[in-house]
Design a protein around this motif. Structure first.
Motif, mmCIF file in Angstrom:
data_model
loop_
_atom_site.group_PDB
_atom_site.id
_atom_site.type_symbol
_atom_site.label_atom_id
_atom_site.label_comp_id
_atom_site.label_asym_id
_atom_site.label_seq_id
_atom_site.Cartn_x
_atom_site.Cartn_y
_atom_site.Cartn_z
ATOM 1 N N GLU A 14 0.840 -1.206 0.000
ATOM 2 C CA GLU A 14 0.000 0.000 0.000
ATOM 3 C C GLU A 14 0.876 1.259 0.000
ATOM 4 O O GLU A 14 0.644 2.192 -0.763
ATOM 5 N N ILE A 15 1.892 1.262 0.837
ATOM 6 C CA ILE A 15 2.797 2.408 0.935
ATOM 7 C C ILE A 15 3.533 2.644 -0.377
ATOM 8 O O ILE A 15 3.666 3.768 -0.846
ATOM 9 N N ASP A 36 11.475 4.960 -3.766
ATOM 10 C CA ASP A 36 12.288 6.143 -3.982
ATOM 11 C C ASP A 36 12.426 6.847 -2.637
ATOM 12 O O ASP A 36 12.064 6.278 -1.599
ATOM 13 N N SER A 37 12.948 8.046 -2.627
ATOM 14 C CA SER A 37 13.153 8.733 -1.341
ATOM 15 C C SER A 37 11.842 8.942 -0.589
ATOM 16 O O SER A 37 11.785 8.773 0.632
ATOM 17 N N ILE A 38 10.781 9.261 -1.304
ATOM 18 C CA ILE A 38 9.471 9.449 -0.652
ATOM 19 C C ILE A 38 8.963 8.116 -0.104
ATOM 20 O O ILE A 38 8.465 8.044 1.025
ATOM 21 N N GLY A 39 9.088 7.056 -0.893
ATOM 22 C CA GLY A 39 8.668 5.727 -0.445
ATOM 23 C C GLY A 39 9.442 5.277 0.783
ATOM 24 O O GLY A 39 8.882 4.667 1.697
ATOM 25 N N GLN A 40 10.738 5.582 0.814
ATOM 26 C CA GLN A 40 11.551 5.211 1.967
ATOM 27 C C GLN A 40 11.145 6.010 3.205
ATOM 28 O O GLN A 40 11.056 5.457 4.303
ATOM 29 N N ILE A 41 10.875 7.295 3.032
ATOM 30 C CA ILE A 41 10.440 8.120 4.166
ATOM 31 C C ILE A 41 9.088 7.636 4.690
ATOM 32 O O ILE A 41 8.879 7.529 5.900
ATOM 33 N N THR A 42 8.186 7.308 3.781
ATOM 34 C CA THR A 42 6.877 6.802 4.185
ATOM 35 C C THR A 42 7.019 5.459 4.895
ATOM 36 O O THR A 42 6.340 5.192 5.894
ATOM 37 N N PHE A 46 5.886 4.328 8.686
ATOM 38 C CA PHE A 46 5.136 3.107 8.982
ATOM 39 C C PHE A 46 5.851 2.285 10.047
ATOM 40 O O PHE A 46 5.234 1.810 11.004
ATOM 41 N N LEU A 47 7.173 2.106 9.908
ATOM 42 C CA LEU A 47 7.934 1.313 10.874
ATOM 43 C C LEU A 47 7.895 1.949 12.257
ATOM 44 O O LEU A 47 7.754 1.259 13.264
ATOM 45 N N ASP A 48 7.979 3.271 12.300
ATOM 46 C CA ASP A 48 7.940 3.978 13.573
ATOM 47 C C ASP A 48 6.563 3.883 14.221
ATOM 48 O O ASP A 48 6.430 3.529 15.397
ATOM 49 N N GLU A 49 5.516 4.187 13.460
ATOM 50 C CA GLU A 49 4.153 4.171 14.007
ATOM 51 C C GLU A 49 3.702 2.774 14.415
ATOM 52 O O GLU A 49 3.031 2.609 15.434
ATOM 53 N N GLN A 54 12.998 2.834 14.785
ATOM 54 C CA GLN A 54 13.584 4.040 14.214
ATOM 55 C C GLN A 54 15.035 3.766 13.842
ATOM 56 O O GLN A 54 15.954 4.075 14.602
ATOM 57 N N PRO A 55 15.254 3.167 12.663
ATOM 58 C CA PRO A 55 16.631 2.858 12.263
ATOM 59 C C PRO A 55 17.421 4.137 12.010
ATOM 60 O O PRO A 55 16.847 5.185 11.723
ATOM 61 N N PRO A 56 18.750 4.052 12.120
ATOM 62 C CA PRO A 56 19.581 5.225 11.856
ATOM 63 C C PRO A 56 19.390 5.729 10.421
ATOM 64 O O PRO A 56 19.063 4.955 9.518
ATOM 65 N N THR A 57 19.628 7.008 10.223
ATOM 66 C CA THR A 57 19.523 7.609 8.896
ATOM 67 C C THR A 57 20.372 6.811 7.901
ATOM 68 O O THR A 57 21.518 6.489 8.183
ATOM 69 N N GLY A 58 19.793 6.502 6.776
ATOM 70 C CA GLY A 58 20.498 5.785 5.728
ATOM 71 C C GLY A 58 20.451 4.277 5.838
ATOM 72 O O GLY A 58 20.788 3.574 4.893
#
Length: 79
Positions: A14-15, A36-42, A46-49, A54-58
């Motif tokens: 879905e994401i 893409d970058s938006i998909g990764q941010i989304t 999802f992982l956080d919520e 909350q994995p490290p940046t990158g």
């Protein structure tokens, strides 16, 4: 992981705007146009919520398959 593998795949599909039946653990993330970058941010949201992960940046960018994302969740939940 509090949700089944199928539920995880459905939510990730879905994401990333992928039909769930096309998404399996071995699916390469680079083959998904929504990864893409938006998909990764989304996905990070999802992982956080959902799992308070909350994995490290990158870190998410190092994942190569859907199974890698699932392993990330399992790894953080077992800490």
């Amino acid at each position: 992981m509090n949700m089944s593998e199928q539920q995880f795949l459905e939510k990730l599909g879905e994401i990333l705007e992928v039909e769930t039946f096309k998404l399996v653990p071995d699916t390469p993330l680079e083959s998904i146009s929504g990864w893409d970058s938006i998909g990764q941010i989304t996905t990070l949201g999802f992982l956080d919520e959902t799992f308070s992960v909350q994995p490290p940046t990158g870190y998410l960018a190092t994942c190569r398959t859907v199974a890698d994302v699932m392993a990330l969740v399992r790894e953080y939940l077992s800490l």
